[in-house]
Design a protein around this motif. Sequence first.
Motif, PDB file in Angstrom:
ATOM      1  N   ASP A   1       0.829  -1.210   0.000  1.00  0.00           N
ATOM      2  CA  ASP A   1       0.000   0.000   0.000  1.00  0.00           C
ATOM      3  C   ASP A   1       0.865   1.262   0.000  1.00  0.00           C
ATOM      4  O   ASP A   1       1.587   1.532   0.969  1.00  0.00           O
TER       5      ASP A   1
ATOM      6  N   ARG B   1       7.825   7.636   1.634  1.00  0.00           N
ATOM      7  CA  ARG B   1       6.509   7.412   2.244  1.00  0.00           C
ATOM      8  C   ARG B   1       6.181   8.547   3.197  1.00  0.00           C
ATOM      9  O   ARG B   1       7.076   9.194   3.749  1.00  0.00           O
ATOM     10  N   ARG B   2       4.914   8.723   3.418  1.00  0.00           N
ATOM     11  CA  ARG B   2       4.471   9.766   4.320  1.00  0.00           C
ATOM     12  C   ARG B   2       4.764   9.380   5.770  1.00  0.00           C
ATOM     13  O   ARG B   2       4.774   8.192   6.116  1.00  0.00           O
TER      14      ARG B   2
ATOM     15  N   ASP C   1       0.038   4.192   0.427  1.00  0.00           N
ATOM     16  CA  ASP C   1      -0.434   5.194   1.379  1.00  0.00           C
ATOM     17  C   ASP C   1      -0.129   4.824   2.829  1.00  0.00           C
ATOM     18  O   ASP C   1      -0.399   5.617   3.735  1.00  0.00           O
TER      19      ASP C   1
ATOM     20  N   TYR D   1       8.321   2.214  -3.837  1.00  0.00           N
ATOM     21  CA  TYR D   1       7.991   3.580  -3.444  1.00  0.00           C
ATOM     22  C   TYR D   1       9.235   4.216  -2.845  1.00  0.00           C
ATOM     23  O   TYR D   1       9.739   3.762  -1.818  1.00  0.00           O
TER      24      TYR D   1
ATOM     25  N   LYS E   1      -1.542  -0.073  -7.261  1.00  0.00           N
ATOM     26  CA  LYS E   1      -2.956  -0.273  -6.943  1.00  0.00           C
ATOM     27  C   LYS E   1      -3.476  -1.623  -7.426  1.00  0.00           C
ATOM     28  O   LYS E   1      -4.699  -1.823  -7.501  1.00  0.00           O
TER      29      LYS E   1
END
Lengths: 377, 377, 377, 377
Positions: A173, A223-224, A175, A220, B274
Amino acid sequence: MSGQENARALGVGLIGTGFMGKCHALAWNSVRAVFGDVPPVRLVHLGEANAALASQRAAEFGFAKASGDWRAVISDPDVDIVSITTPNQFHPEMALAALQAGKHVWCEKPMAPAFDDAKAMTAAAKQSGKVAALGYNYIQGPAIRHIRQLLAEKIIGDVNHLRIEMDEDFMADPDALFYWKHAATSGYGALDDFAVHPLSLLWALFGRVSRVMCDMSKPYAERRTQDGGMKAVETYDSASVLLHMENGVAGTLQVNRSAWGRKGRIALQIFGSKGSILFDQERANEFQLYVTADRPTEQGYRTILTAPHHDPYGRFIPAPGHGLGFNDLKIIECHELIKRINGETAHLIGFEDGLEIERTVHAMARSFNEQRWVDVR
Amino acid sequence: MSGQENARALGVGLIGTGFMGKCHALAWNSVRAVFGDVPPVRLVHLGEANAALASQRAAEFGFAKASGDWRAVISDPDVDIVSITTPNQFHPEMALAALQAGKHVWCEKPMAPAFDDAKAMTAAAKQSGKVAALGYNYIQGPAIRHIRQLLAEKIIGDVNHLRIEMDEDFMADPDALFYWKHAATSGYGALDDFAVHPLSLLWALFGRVSRVMCDMSKPYAERRTQDGGMKAVETYDSASVLLHMENGVAGTLQVNRSAWGRKGRIALQIFGSKGSILFDQERANEFQLYVTADRPTEQGYRTILTAPHHDPYGRFIPAPGHGLGFNDLKIIECHELIKRINGETAHLIGFEDGLEIERTVHAMARSFNEQRWVDVR
Amino acid sequence: MSGQENARALGVGLIGTGFMGKCHALAWNSVRAVFGDVPPVRLVHLGEANAALASQRAAEFGFAKASGDWRAVISDPDVDIVSITTPNQFHPEMALAALQAGKHVWCEKPMAPAFDDAKAMTAAAKQSGKVAALGYNYIQGPAIRHIRQLLAEKIIGDVNHLRIEMDEDFMADPDALFYWKHAATSGYGALDDFAVHPLSLLWALFGRVSRVMCDMSKPYAERRTQDGGMKAVETYDSASVLLHMENGVAGTLQVNRSAWGRKGRIALQIFGSKGSILFDQERANEFQLYVTADRPTEQGYRTILTAPHHDPYGRFIPAPGHGLGFNDLKIIECHELIKRINGETAHLIGFEDGLEIERTVHAMARSFNEQRWVDVR
Amino acid sequence: MSGQENARALGVGLIGTGFMGKCHALAWNSVRAVFGDVPPVRLVHLGEANAALASQRAAEFGFAKASGDWRAVISDPDVDIVSITTPNQFHPEMALAALQAGKHVWCEKPMAPAFDDAKAMTAAAKQSGKVAALGYNYIQGPAIRHIRQLLAEKIIGDVNHLRIEMDEDFMADPDALFYWKHAATSGYGALDDFAVHPLSLLWALFGRVSRVMCDMSKPYAERRTQDGGMKAVETYDSASVLLHMENGVAGTLQVNRSAWGRKGRIALQIFGSKGSILFDQERANEFQLYVTADRPTEQGYRTILTAPHHDPYGRFIPAPGHGLGFNDLKIIECHELIKRINGETAHLIGFEDGLEIERTVHAMARSFNEQRWVDVR
């Protein structure tokens, strides 16, 4: 159960009650009921960092005593063997202490984040003379064990190529927030989390890896974080490895912990001079076999459902095609462990073999860092 | 069909009548019946080394003239386009001659065993101003074309990892005698035979490859010869490649022409932020899609059967799930070719893009020889 | 192609240019290129209710003449055989006229909505001495033909049970409006639309059905009409049939045209004393075989991909596992038809056998109406 | 575990130690470790016809006492609940005795060969006020339980058709000798052995069956006897049933215990107005869902792997796609049983519902004997 039997009972200590802790507890509860041919098992002492949780889990899992200090488990004189199921970084200290206390050790894999720690654990195990085994449960499935037999009898001739993949999606994921597994302090990434599993299967089926050439990638780059900022990801969710086995066979190993759609895939493709074999852990109750001994017009992959004649499936269920589950693998492993404690031949990965598996993982990482083929030893 | 229509008809020459020759012939026979929106096709002239065979095949395939000399096909003024389906080593001479004669060229892949020849062909094509297309039919399947669309609309988000495998077993028999494909003069081995196919799919879906690291292996070090002796095999039946795409995505490409049990496998795994997509040419009428947009408790790979809404399936069959065959791919390719000749946008690999595919294959071989990562360009 | 060859050519007329009309056209265009061993085929005359459409399709399909009146096709002296691909209710009149005009007839299935019409067609065919064949293409697939051979050689011993299902979802949408297929005037429902297909496979593999017990059901009791009202649905989208074959084997046949998710499923399960066979038309390029001759520990369904050794796959493609498509089945059927015209043994369902298939369908309907077992003859 | 806790512990008696006896023993050993939220379980007393075997199994399974007389188990005051896992003909006497002794009863299915016995058991259970549950474990799988939820929320709209098949091959060998299951005294055949299982699934998902029309068949009319003669087989290995549910849905149920290749197949096809669901017990860790809510061009069956969000999978394993086994179903069932004993809502088939299942089986047999549709009630 007579007092005499109790005298011969195996006293069990368990440290950790997470995913693998519960899995060990289930195995200890069931191993004698499933196999019959083992001594009584006494669930003696359970350790968990939180004392209240320790008590609760002890009651649930059937352990007589509970403790918030793992050293109490190891020093308990009624404990003969210690299941270590804590996070990897705690394995070395606990395993060394248990071995020094004269206990057998059943430690979850991998042995340790640092290779030197794994070496020290192996040395301690050797010196102790105790059984020191690792929780490589995937080698215990009836399908995999039967494939091992089929390879030994050369049903597909001489193996000449292999491919193995292990993929899950728990990191997929984009997010999800940055957390400790994204920091370099946690290790390389998928290589640590996963690579030991396929390597354990390669070990069980073919032996050791001699050379590796590894590439790694990040799905990624950043990441946040919880405070709304972005942070660079330092670990690699995916690794692809060219490899040569000591027996001369070439192949590939791939792992990916951000592979959307994959949940517990460990897919094996084995090609030989007279056929081939396929397996996928997501459908662990079956495997596929292609043999050129079949008449050409009807050659095809046979989907073979596990059955009582695939040892030790029959100890669980007398009917074919009904299927074992993930937790059953640990029961089989537990049985092998008890056999080894009893001095019998056992199909189990001990610290010495486990060390070689981890040596291979570190060689892969070195290969990536140096962008070249690396000899494992 | 009026005389006016005949004036606009496309005159076809065909050289070669083997596997691909027949496949081209079938395509030329059917393309207008399937698609309707193309000019009449006149099957003008068929060339085949053996004149008698040429005549026989011309009658079967519906060509008006037959010739034992391929140059007669190329110089035939009624021929507008030449299908070249002979063994690879003949492609350069024939393609160059056809282009020089002012014909469009539809040449089977790969372009040429030697990269310099492929470069010369590309230069000639550019200079000629004629359409020069390659027979990369796997990119034409409705499933692959739909996957291409889905990737473009980012249904699985940003792609971050890919794996592609192409495996067959036509070289897998260890008892088969040594023949020309086992000699170094035939090239590298599986790399030549197969790698261009998965590379064509990567090209269609993602673009170009930037870097490669290749390993190759031989399942059988030597093979028997007809006189009863043994001879060392010089080509590699298996190649495994780590690769990076120009778009930054990392992945692997594996080919094996001695993979018992595999018949026409071209298996693709595409992972994105996704979701993911799976495809296997052995079940070319379906593909699998996993999307995180689905509710978590019901996420799973959808097995999607091709249907009229997957262009151009509907030109062949108005009902879903009924399936196209391998030969239908060439009909679609033929339609794209005609579109390009007509100056329309077409989904087709021309000599220029084909050259890049072959450049990549040669880079793989160099990587293996030098045991290091190699930049394609 | 010389004038002499033209003299021996087979002149083809085609009536209808929908789904099956185009399919016939493709077959006529390709049959000689695929099989080689047939006379030249001349596409003489195409008939379609709309004259303009007839001209357009004739150009696309390669027919020399076009007509808005189907009688012109039948009376054309250059036409030797007429493909009848119009809606079922037109089959009797056209087939009778063609036979009376001394033409061979290739008629799509089923023969006719009314059994008496089918009987009249059969009588006319017999009297004419011409070939009168039906378009039961599913019996032509290489997998099905190979299964037929395997059953003949008793690879699974004596068959003792069978199940066949045919399901699609083109009527499954509850929001689709009431149309003619929902009215009783269109027949029974799925029984007409589908049952003849599985029955053709049963015929090809086992022979005739002797007794049936049928249940039918409607997924939607009523449907909306265009004017916003609701109308009771009179036909049955689903039929389930218990049946006994003349050879004594019992089994079931199920059809459902409102089965969401099914696109072209025709699933066959055949159980015998020494094994079993599975097939599904949605994956028509493979079938599954289980034989007890395999060693017990490795018994499993083999997924067998069709290949050149599964006749006549090799006429289309010389490589295994590459796959035929739905339209290819009609080419094979066309080839069988030409063989029968030439007086050779052919694998084809003629009017006489087709009549028995339709007799069985009507017996099923009678069984449902009378709620009892019905003997077919 | 404190004395207080022991006071609340559930005392378990087990009669029978075969396939299902061991399965119950494993469930009782593991239920608290898996679920946590249940009282301590005391394995009190094991009964087995052979006293020596009883002692051995008691030691293996962890029971404190063993007895060669099942009445000793039932009369043991420390026993609160009795697991009855003996052959079916013994169920009535044992269950009645246990209920009369004031024990809860957990009895394997089916209840009894004779319907009157099942009725008596049901009456006794009602009168006793005790929990009387049946071992229909297939309804407990996370996939089936999730399908139940999905149907309840109408994810596939209104169900309009269903098919269920249960097939194994343990009777398929034509060379196996005649034994008691081939004699009419053993019952109808596959109808008794298997039909209750699919009926339990239909009960769990849809409710009760209202009407049935049954056909039965024998794969082998006679079998060899030990003395070398032949004897007519009196039972039917295969049964095919047309059925209507009380909710109006029509479908079919088929069972076959001589289906070579099938090992534990229980295949379910459920069609609704907005999609469909497929399940097969041979791959019990997954199910398939097709929904029309997906975009048309990407509609397809999703293969959904069971995961922690499919209750109660997460109690066993915190990671998705790792899979439960057959024995785990009994642990879930045991947990439901304890919930019911505790007065909580439980998903479990009690004697009352079990009686309806058996009523349906007897109606099927009557339908076959009378060759007509039969109302179940």
